[in-house]
Design an enzyme around this catalytic site. Structure first.
Site, PDB file in Angstrom:
ATOM      1  N   ASP A  54     -12.955  41.978 -37.352  1.00  0.00           N
ATOM      2  CA  ASP A  54     -13.590  41.977 -35.942  1.00  0.00           C
ATOM      3  C   ASP A  54     -12.603  41.410 -35.037  1.00  0.00           C
ATOM      4  O   ASP A  54     -12.394  40.248 -35.261  1.00  0.00           O
ATOM      5  CB  ASP A  54     -14.824  41.729 -35.748  1.00  0.00           C
ATOM      6  CG  ASP A  54     -16.149  42.848 -36.637  1.00  0.00           C
ATOM      7  OD1 ASP A  54     -17.269  42.194 -36.576  1.00  0.00           O
ATOM      8  OD2 ASP A  54     -15.631  43.740 -36.888  1.00  0.00           O
TER       9      ASP A  54
ATOM     10  N   GLU B 259     -28.040  49.821 -32.927  1.00  0.00           N
ATOM     11  CA  GLU B 259     -27.162  49.482 -33.688  1.00  0.00           C
ATOM     12  C   GLU B 259     -25.734  49.816 -33.468  1.00  0.00           C
ATOM     13  O   GLU B 259     -25.440  50.815 -33.418  1.00  0.00           O
ATOM     14  CB  GLU B 259     -27.626  50.300 -35.105  1.00  0.00           C
ATOM     15  CG  GLU B 259     -28.879  50.296 -35.810  1.00  0.00           C
ATOM     16  CD  GLU B 259     -28.958  51.345 -36.983  1.00  0.00           C
ATOM     17  OE1 GLU B 259     -28.306  52.260 -37.172  1.00  0.00           O
ATOM     18  OE2 GLU B 259     -30.153  51.227 -37.559  1.00  0.00           O
TER      19      GLU B 259
ATOM     20  N   ARG C 105     -38.520  45.053 -22.662  1.00  0.00           N
ATOM     21  CA  ARG C 105     -37.664  43.865 -22.667  1.00  0.00           C
ATOM     22  C   ARG C 105     -36.265  43.810 -22.343  1.00  0.00           C
ATOM     23  O   ARG C 105     -35.213  43.060 -22.168  1.00  0.00           O
ATOM     24  CB  ARG C 105     -37.851  43.382 -24.231  1.00  0.00           C
ATOM     25  CG  ARG C 105     -39.206  43.050 -24.731  1.00  0.00           C
ATOM     26  CD  ARG C 105     -39.305  42.920 -26.299  1.00  0.00           C
ATOM     27  NE  ARG C 105     -39.170  44.207 -26.612  1.00  0.00           N
ATOM     28  CZ  ARG C 105     -38.830  44.339 -28.123  1.00  0.00           C
ATOM     29  NH1 ARG C 105     -38.857  43.355 -28.932  1.00  0.00           N
ATOM     30  NH2 ARG C 105     -38.570  45.776 -28.433  1.00  0.00           N
TER      31      ARG C 105
ATOM     32  N   LYS D  91      -9.499  51.823 -35.951  1.00  0.00           N
ATOM     33  CA  LYS D  91     -10.253  50.968 -35.141  1.00  0.00           C
ATOM     34  C   LYS D  91     -11.605  51.295 -34.442  1.00  0.00           C
ATOM     35  O   LYS D  91     -11.446  52.827 -34.118  1.00  0.00           O
ATOM     36  CB  LYS D  91      -9.286  50.541 -33.897  1.00  0.00           C
ATOM     37  CG  LYS D  91      -8.119  49.488 -34.306  1.00  0.00           C
ATOM     38  CD  LYS D  91      -7.279  49.198 -33.187  1.00  0.00           C
ATOM     39  CE  LYS D  91      -5.886  48.616 -33.673  1.00  0.00           C
ATOM     40  NZ  LYS D  91      -4.908  48.651 -32.594  1.00  0.00           N
TER      41      LYS D  91
ATOM     42  N   ARG E 181      -3.501  45.932 -21.665  1.00  0.00           N
ATOM     43  CA  ARG E 181      -3.192  45.418 -23.042  1.00  0.00           C
ATOM     44  C   ARG E 181      -2.903  46.831 -23.939  1.00  0.00           C
ATOM     45  O   ARG E 181      -3.943  47.477 -24.392  1.00  0.00           O
ATOM     46  CB  ARG E 181      -4.491  44.706 -23.925  1.00  0.00           C
ATOM     47  CG  ARG E 181      -4.692  43.308 -23.269  1.00  0.00           C
ATOM     48  CD  ARG E 181      -5.758  42.773 -24.125  1.00  0.00           C
ATOM     49  NE  ARG E 181      -6.500  41.392 -23.502  1.00  0.00           N
ATOM     50  CZ  ARG E 181      -6.288  40.353 -23.840  1.00  0.00           C
ATOM     51  NH1 ARG E 181      -5.390  40.160 -25.021  1.00  0.00           N
ATOM     52  NH2 ARG E 181      -6.803  39.100 -23.311  1.00  0.00           N
TER      53      ARG E 181
ATOM     54  N   HIS F 188      -0.532  49.286 -28.444  1.00  0.00           N
ATOM     55  CA  HIS F 188      -0.150  48.656 -29.784  1.00  0.00           C
ATOM     56  C   HIS F 188      -0.487  49.213 -31.131  1.00  0.00           C
ATOM     57  O   HIS F 188      -1.626  50.254 -31.009  1.00  0.00           O
ATOM     58  CB  HIS F 188      -0.872  47.177 -29.766  1.00  0.00           C
ATOM     59  CG  HIS F 188      -0.640  46.421 -28.519  1.00  0.00           C
ATOM     60  ND1 HIS F 188      -1.554  45.539 -27.923  1.00  0.00           N
ATOM     61  CD2 HIS F 188       0.574  46.488 -27.607  1.00  0.00           C
ATOM     62  CE1 HIS F 188      -1.002  44.979 -27.016  1.00  0.00           C
ATOM     63  NE2 HIS F 188       0.299  45.418 -26.913  1.00  0.00           N
TER      64      HIS F 188
ATOM     65  N   TYR G 296     -13.778  45.196 -31.230  1.00  0.00           N
ATOM     66  CA  TYR G 296     -13.371  46.049 -31.910  1.00  0.00           C
ATOM     67  C   TYR G 296     -13.167  45.778 -33.386  1.00  0.00           C
ATOM     68  O   TYR G 296     -12.924  44.574 -33.798  1.00  0.00           O
ATOM     69  CB  TYR G 296     -11.963  47.077 -31.729  1.00  0.00           C
ATOM     70  CG  TYR G 296     -10.854  46.164 -31.091  1.00  0.00           C
ATOM     71  CD1 TYR G 296     -10.614  45.017 -30.304  1.00  0.00           C
ATOM     72  CD2 TYR G 296      -9.531  46.213 -32.039  1.00  0.00           C
ATOM     73  CE1 TYR G 296      -9.530  44.457 -29.991  1.00  0.00           C
ATOM     74  CE2 TYR G 296      -8.713  45.478 -31.850  1.00  0.00           C
ATOM     75  CZ  TYR G 296      -8.632  44.615 -30.793  1.00  0.00           C
ATOM     76  OH  TYR G 296      -7.277  43.840 -30.732  1.00  0.00           O
TER      77      TYR G 296
ATOM     78  N   ASP H  92       4.389  42.629 -23.734  1.00  0.00           N
ATOM     79  CA  ASP H  92       4.129  44.076 -23.711  1.00  0.00           C
ATOM     80  C   ASP H  92       5.030  44.624 -22.464  1.00  0.00           C
ATOM     81  O   ASP H  92       5.413  46.017 -22.539  1.00  0.00           O
ATOM     82  CB  ASP H  92       2.787  44.287 -23.127  1.00  0.00           C
ATOM     83  CG  ASP H  92       1.577  44.131 -24.321  1.00  0.00           C
ATOM     84  OD1 ASP H  92       1.998  44.235 -25.493  1.00  0.00           O
ATOM     85  OD2 ASP H  92       0.317  44.210 -24.028  1.00  0.00           O
TER      86      ASP H  92
HETATM   87  C1  LIG Z   1      -4.209  41.476 -32.685  1.00  0.00           C
HETATM   88  C2  LIG Z   1      -4.216  40.138 -33.161  1.00  0.00           C
HETATM   89  C3  LIG Z   1      -3.607  39.037 -32.417  1.00  0.00           C
HETATM   90  N1  LIG Z   1      -3.758  37.576 -33.076  1.00  0.00           N
HETATM   91  C4  LIG Z   1      -2.943  36.635 -32.304  1.00  0.00           C
HETATM   92  C5  LIG Z   1      -1.565  36.909 -31.962  1.00  0.00           C
HETATM   93  C6  LIG Z   1      -1.589  36.111 -30.484  1.00  0.00           C
HETATM   94  O1  LIG Z   1      -0.948  34.876 -30.753  1.00  0.00           O
HETATM   95  C7  LIG Z   1      -2.789  36.296 -29.866  1.00  0.00           C
HETATM   96  C8  LIG Z   1      -2.785  37.472 -28.859  1.00  0.00           C
HETATM   97  O2  LIG Z   1      -2.395  38.352 -29.628  1.00  0.00           O
HETATM   98  P1  LIG Z   1      -1.793  39.744 -28.393  1.00  0.00           P
HETATM   99  O3  LIG Z   1      -1.267  39.341 -27.319  1.00  0.00           O
HETATM  100  O4  LIG Z   1      -1.372  40.751 -29.348  1.00  0.00           O
HETATM  101  O5  LIG Z   1      -3.469  40.455 -28.065  1.00  0.00           O
HETATM  102  P2  LIG Z   1      -3.542  41.968 -27.369  1.00  0.00           P
HETATM  103  O6  LIG Z   1      -2.458  42.215 -26.398  1.00  0.00           O
HETATM  104  O7  LIG Z   1      -5.111  41.888 -27.078  1.00  0.00           O
HETATM  105  O8  LIG Z   1      -3.353  42.850 -28.776  1.00  0.00           O
HETATM  106  C9  LIG Z   1      -4.448  43.664 -28.843  1.00  0.00           C
HETATM  107  O9  LIG Z   1      -4.388  44.738 -28.232  1.00  0.00           O
HETATM  108  C10 LIG Z   1      -4.555  46.119 -28.444  1.00  0.00           C
HETATM  109  C11 LIG Z   1      -5.841  46.378 -27.261  1.00  0.00           C
HETATM  110  C12 LIG Z   1      -4.931  46.430 -29.690  1.00  0.00           C
HETATM  111  O10 LIG Z   1      -5.517  47.569 -30.157  1.00  0.00           O
HETATM  112  C13 LIG Z   1      -4.563  45.723 -30.797  1.00  0.00           C
HETATM  113  O11 LIG Z   1      -5.204  45.381 -31.932  1.00  0.00           O
HETATM  114  C14 LIG Z   1      -3.751  44.506 -30.518  1.00  0.00           C
HETATM  115  O12 LIG Z   1      -2.461  44.504 -30.470  1.00  0.00           O
HETATM  116  O13 LIG Z   1      -3.696  36.534 -30.951  1.00  0.00           O
HETATM  117  C15 LIG Z   1      -4.341  37.492 -33.976  1.00  0.00           C
HETATM  118  O14 LIG Z   1      -4.385  36.348 -34.643  1.00  0.00           O
HETATM  119  N2  LIG Z   1      -5.058  38.359 -34.839  1.00  0.00           N
HETATM  120  C16 LIG Z   1      -4.857  39.832 -34.257  1.00  0.00           C
HETATM  121  O15 LIG Z   1      -5.413  40.613 -34.966  1.00  0.00           O
END
Ligand SMILES: Cc1cn([C@H]2C[C@H](O)[C@@H](COP(=O)(O)OP(=O)(O)O[C@H]3O[C@H](C)C(=O)[C@H](O)[C@H]3O)O2)c(=O)[nH]c1=O
Length: 181
Positions: A48, A28, A23, A72, A59, A62, A132, A170
């Site tokens: 999550d 897990e 299938r 994480k 990305r 961070h 994650y 970033d």
């Molecule tokens: C991280 C996060 C973001 N947000 C909101 C804040 C922003 O308005 C929007 C996008 O956030 P950001 O541009 O920071 O997303 P990423 O660039 O994917 O950030 C992540 O990138 C790397 C890979 C990481 O390991 C971190 O967990 C995290 O910083 O989601 C939320 O509402 N909750 C959250 O936990």
């Protein structure tokens, strides 16, 4: 489940047991009891996250500081990423050092990133769906970051710089030397 500790203490590569049949497959992707047996102390995930990105999206790098630091468990549901973690633990003998490994739908590998690390990835496939678990909730005011191409880190992001795409935020991150730790 195969667990391999990386050269950055406390950071583990996890390869879940895969059960394939006519299938498709079953695995897990997380089991609290098995996970706790890997670590010296229990980790309780409370959030999550998922992100979907096109090829070349970076990305990175961070983290959240202080009491809001996050451990994480990262994995890829579709596509291929180069995942990178940088040890920012001030008392660590590997402070400022990083590991980079491919996580993909194909290899099903997961990486456990303890608190005290910066994390990021670059998408190597046309698209990637990233998932994650975090052991602490998002706290915007405690967000920290390091510019992905800080030459003191020496991270090879695999794709040419002209093909990389970062958020405005970033692009403005500081070097490790000037980072808020
Ligand atoms: C991280 C996060 C973001 N947000 C909101 C804040 C922003 O308005 C929007 C996008 O956030 P950001 O541009 O920071 O997303 P990423 O660039 O994917 O950030 C992540 O990138 C790397 C890979 C990481 O390991 C971190 O967990 C995290 O910083 O989601 C939320 O509402 N909750 C959250 O936990």
């Amino acid at each position: 489940m195969k667990v391999t500790e990386t050269r950055l203490k406390g950071c583990f590569v996890i390869e879940p047991a895969l059960f394939e049949d006519d299938r498709g497959y079953f695995m897990e992707s997380f089991n609290q009891k098995k996970f706790d047996s890997i670590l010296s102390r229990p980790v309780t995930f409370v959030q999550d996250n998922q992100s979907f990105s096109k090829k070349g999206v970076v990305r990175a790098l961070h983290y959240q500081i202080g009491e809001h630091a996050q451990a994480k468990l990262v994995m890829v549901l579709q596509g291929v990423v180069l995942d990178v973690v940088v040890d920012l633990r001030k008392d660590s003998s590997t402070f400022g050092e990083h590991i980079a490994l491919e996580l993909s739908y194909e290899n099903k590998k997961q990486l456990f990133v303890p608190r005290g690390f910066a994390h990021g990835f670059v998408v190597l496939s046309d698209t990637a769906h990233f998932f994650y678990k975090c052991d602490n909730n998002y706290n915007a005011s405690s967000e920290g970051g390091i510019i992905y191409n800080d030459n003191t880190l020496g991270i090879d992001w695999k794709l040419p710089g002209k093909d990389l795409f970062l958020s405005k935020k970033d692009k403005l991150l500081p070097t490790l030397e000037n980072a808020r730790l």
